[in-house]
Design a protein around this motif. Structure first.
Motif, PDB file in Angstrom:
ATOM      1  N   LEU A  56      -7.529   2.029  -1.561  1.00 26.95           N
ATOM      2  CA  LEU A  56      -7.524   1.683  -0.140  1.00 26.95           C
ATOM      3  C   LEU A  56      -8.778   2.228   0.533  1.00 26.95           C
ATOM      4  O   LEU A  56      -9.463   3.082  -0.025  1.00 26.95           O
ATOM      5  CB  LEU A  56      -6.292   2.308   0.542  1.00 26.95           C
ATOM      6  CG  LEU A  56      -4.927   1.833   0.050  1.00 26.95           C
ATOM      7  CD1 LEU A  56      -3.818   2.715   0.602  1.00 26.95           C
ATOM      8  CD2 LEU A  56      -4.693   0.394   0.461  1.00 26.95           C
ATOM      9  N   GLU A  77      -6.998   6.584  -6.343  1.00 21.92           N
ATOM     10  CA  GLU A  77      -5.914   5.951  -7.083  1.00 21.92           C
ATOM     11  C   GLU A  77      -5.425   4.638  -6.458  1.00 21.92           C
ATOM     12  O   GLU A  77      -5.047   3.724  -7.160  1.00 21.92           O
ATOM     13  CB  GLU A  77      -4.730   6.912  -7.204  1.00 21.92           C
ATOM     14  CG  GLU A  77      -5.004   8.089  -8.124  1.00 21.92           C
ATOM     15  CD  GLU A  77      -5.232   7.651  -9.567  1.00 21.92           C
ATOM     16  OE1 GLU A  77      -4.371   6.941 -10.114  1.00 21.92           O
ATOM     17  OE2 GLU A  77      -6.289   8.003 -10.134  1.00 21.92           O
ATOM     18  N   THR A  78      -5.435   4.608  -5.138  1.00 20.46           N
ATOM     19  CA  THR A  78      -4.915   3.408  -4.490  1.00 20.46           C
ATOM     20  C   THR A  78      -5.984   2.346  -4.264  1.00 20.46           C
ATOM     21  O   THR A  78      -5.682   1.160  -4.192  1.00 20.46           O
ATOM     22  CB  THR A  78      -4.334   3.745  -3.096  1.00 20.46           C
ATOM     23  OG1 THR A  78      -5.375   4.294  -2.287  1.00 20.46           O
ATOM     24  CG2 THR A  78      -3.199   4.732  -3.200  1.00 20.46           C
ATOM     25  N   LEU A 104      -0.025  -4.493  -5.196  1.00 15.78           N
ATOM     26  CA  LEU A 104      -1.125  -4.519  -4.229  1.00 15.78           C
ATOM     27  C   LEU A 104      -1.713  -5.923  -4.115  1.00 15.78           C
ATOM     28  O   LEU A 104      -2.261  -6.285  -3.071  1.00 15.78           O
ATOM     29  CB  LEU A 104      -2.223  -3.531  -4.634  1.00 15.78           C
ATOM     30  CG  LEU A 104      -1.926  -2.057  -4.357  1.00 15.78           C
ATOM     31  CD1 LEU A 104      -2.965  -1.175  -5.039  1.00 15.78           C
ATOM     32  CD2 LEU A 104      -1.880  -1.762  -2.872  1.00 15.78           C
ATOM     33  N   TYR A 145       3.167  -0.977 -11.298  1.00 21.86           N
ATOM     34  CA  TYR A 145       3.572  -1.069  -9.890  1.00 21.86           C
ATOM     35  C   TYR A 145       2.368  -1.332  -9.002  1.00 21.86           C
ATOM     36  O   TYR A 145       2.501  -1.838  -7.895  1.00 21.86           O
ATOM     37  CB  TYR A 145       4.294   0.206  -9.441  1.00 21.86           C
ATOM     38  CG  TYR A 145       3.444   1.438  -9.458  1.00 21.86           C
ATOM     39  CD1 TYR A 145       2.715   1.806  -8.335  1.00 21.86           C
ATOM     40  CD2 TYR A 145       3.348   2.243 -10.603  1.00 21.86           C
ATOM     41  CE1 TYR A 145       1.922   2.932  -8.338  1.00 21.86           C
ATOM     42  CE2 TYR A 145       2.552   3.356 -10.618  1.00 21.86           C
ATOM     43  CZ  TYR A 145       1.847   3.701  -9.484  1.00 21.86           C
ATOM     44  OH  TYR A 145       1.048   4.812  -9.504  1.00 21.86           O
ATOM     45  N   ARG A 146       1.189  -1.024  -9.495  1.00 20.72           N
ATOM     46  CA  ARG A 146      -0.022  -1.310  -8.729  1.00 20.72           C
ATOM     47  C   ARG A 146      -0.247  -2.805  -8.544  1.00 20.72           C
ATOM     48  O   ARG A 146      -0.966  -3.227  -7.647  1.00 20.72           O
ATOM     49  CB  ARG A 146      -1.252  -0.757  -9.443  1.00 20.72           C
ATOM     50  CG  ARG A 146      -1.436   0.707  -9.231  1.00 20.72           C
ATOM     51  CD  ARG A 146      -2.320   1.261 -10.341  1.00 20.72           C
ATOM     52  NE  ARG A 146      -1.981   2.634 -10.618  1.00 20.72           N
ATOM     53  CZ  ARG A 146      -2.532   3.656  -9.983  1.00 20.72           C
ATOM     54  NH1 ARG A 146      -3.436   3.451  -9.072  1.00 20.72           N
ATOM     55  NH2 ARG A 146      -2.180   4.887 -10.272  1.00 20.72           N
ATOM     56  N   ARG A 164       1.466 -11.873  -0.108  1.00 22.27           N
ATOM     57  CA  ARG A 164       2.175 -11.336   1.061  1.00 22.27           C
ATOM     58  C   ARG A 164       3.115 -12.359   1.671  1.00 22.27           C
ATOM     59  O   ARG A 164       4.094 -12.000   2.313  1.00 22.27           O
ATOM     60  CB  ARG A 164       1.190 -10.900   2.146  1.00 22.27           C
ATOM     61  CG  ARG A 164       0.093 -10.001   1.652  1.00 22.27           C
ATOM     62  CD  ARG A 164       0.615  -8.669   1.209  1.00 22.27           C
ATOM     63  NE  ARG A 164       0.641  -7.719   2.286  1.00 22.27           N
ATOM     64  CZ  ARG A 164       0.075  -6.525   2.244  1.00 22.27           C
ATOM     65  NH1 ARG A 164      -0.576  -6.135   1.176  1.00 22.27           N
ATOM     66  NH2 ARG A 164       0.170  -5.705   3.256  1.00 22.27           N
ATOM     67  N   VAL A 181       2.720   1.929  -3.288  1.00 22.42           N
ATOM     68  CA  VAL A 181       1.860   2.585  -4.263  1.00 22.42           C
ATOM     69  C   VAL A 181       1.694   4.072  -3.912  1.00 22.42           C
ATOM     70  O   VAL A 181       1.805   4.944  -4.773  1.00 22.42           O
ATOM     71  CB  VAL A 181       0.502   1.862  -4.356  1.00 22.42           C
ATOM     72  CG1 VAL A 181      -0.487   2.661  -5.177  1.00 22.42           C
ATOM     73  CG2 VAL A 181       0.698   0.481  -4.970  1.00 22.42           C
ATOM     74  N   ALA A 235       0.839  -1.203   0.000  1.00 20.42           N
ATOM     75  CA  ALA A 235       0.000   0.000   0.000  1.00 20.42           C
ATOM     76  C   ALA A 235       0.872   1.251   0.000  1.00 20.42           C
ATOM     77  O   ALA A 235       0.629   2.193  -0.758  1.00 20.42           O
ATOM     78  CB  ALA A 235      -0.928  -0.008   1.208  1.00 20.42           C
TER      79      ALA A 235
END
Lengths: 105, 105
Positions: A44, A41-42, B9, B5-6, B13, A22, A19
DNA sequence: GCAGACTGGTTTGTATTGCAAACTGGTTTG
DNA sequence: CAAACCAGTTTGCAATACAAACCAGTCTGC
């Protein structure tokens, strides 16, 4: 070198978190973005974005400026010099790691 | 694309964690490694390596085989097919992210 | 032959994290 | 003026990462 992927062991964990990677990447390119822009954009959640930004701020990687635009609050974020430097270091490590991993066949 | 690069996300993990990235990378190239080899190569502490391996095992990314070599125990680790697949997906994302970040100037 | 060091790990304790739900202070709408 | 909305922050919780402490068994010195 072939084992540059080991450089990830020393990567900045603050930026390594997806997160925040980004977020910092966006801030690196944009120079200044507000909360809602980053939110869109993210992808989140607000709470999540808020706490990641706080963490980056505490680390001195981001400055957060709050102002009022007419009657509505606006939160502007931009990378500090330290933030840019940390991002660049991370990016370098990432690049080397990626090249190194690509050499595995 | 410029914003690959997104993709980070959605990165796994389990593999993203630097210590485990190094572990899985080694296992990817070597096909079979024992605990002590991994210990030396990663520079992790024993406890840390042990718990990372357990986590990878629970996820089905690694199989751990314990046997005796004469009188001393030996713990062999190797990547499963799922582990290889997960690693390859991660590597792909990493590569794209790195390329994407390199385009930022 | 047994006390103590060593081997090859695992378990435990702790502090930190990442996350979304719940909340807050203020504004607009009906 | 109450309800809905906006722009975020705080809270609560489950999951983590880490190293110190531990453990079963083996070797060493005396």
């Amino acid at each position: 070198m072939a084992d540059d992927y080991r450089g990830m062991l020393d990567a900045d964990r603050l930026i390594h978190e997806p997160a925040r990677l980004v977020i910092t990447t966006i801030l690196y390119t944009v120079e200044s973005a507000d909360f809602l822009y980053l939110l869109r954009e993210t992808g989140l959640t607000k709470g999540n974005l808020s706490s990641h930004l706080s963490k980056l701020e505490e680390a001195g990687y981001v400055v957060i400026e709050k102002r009022f635009e007419g009657k509505t609050p606006r939160t502007l974020c931009r990378l500090t010099e330290a933030g840019r430097a940390a991002f660049e270091d991370y990016r370098q490590r990432l690049k080397r790691a990626a090249e190194s991993l690509s050499g595995l066949g």
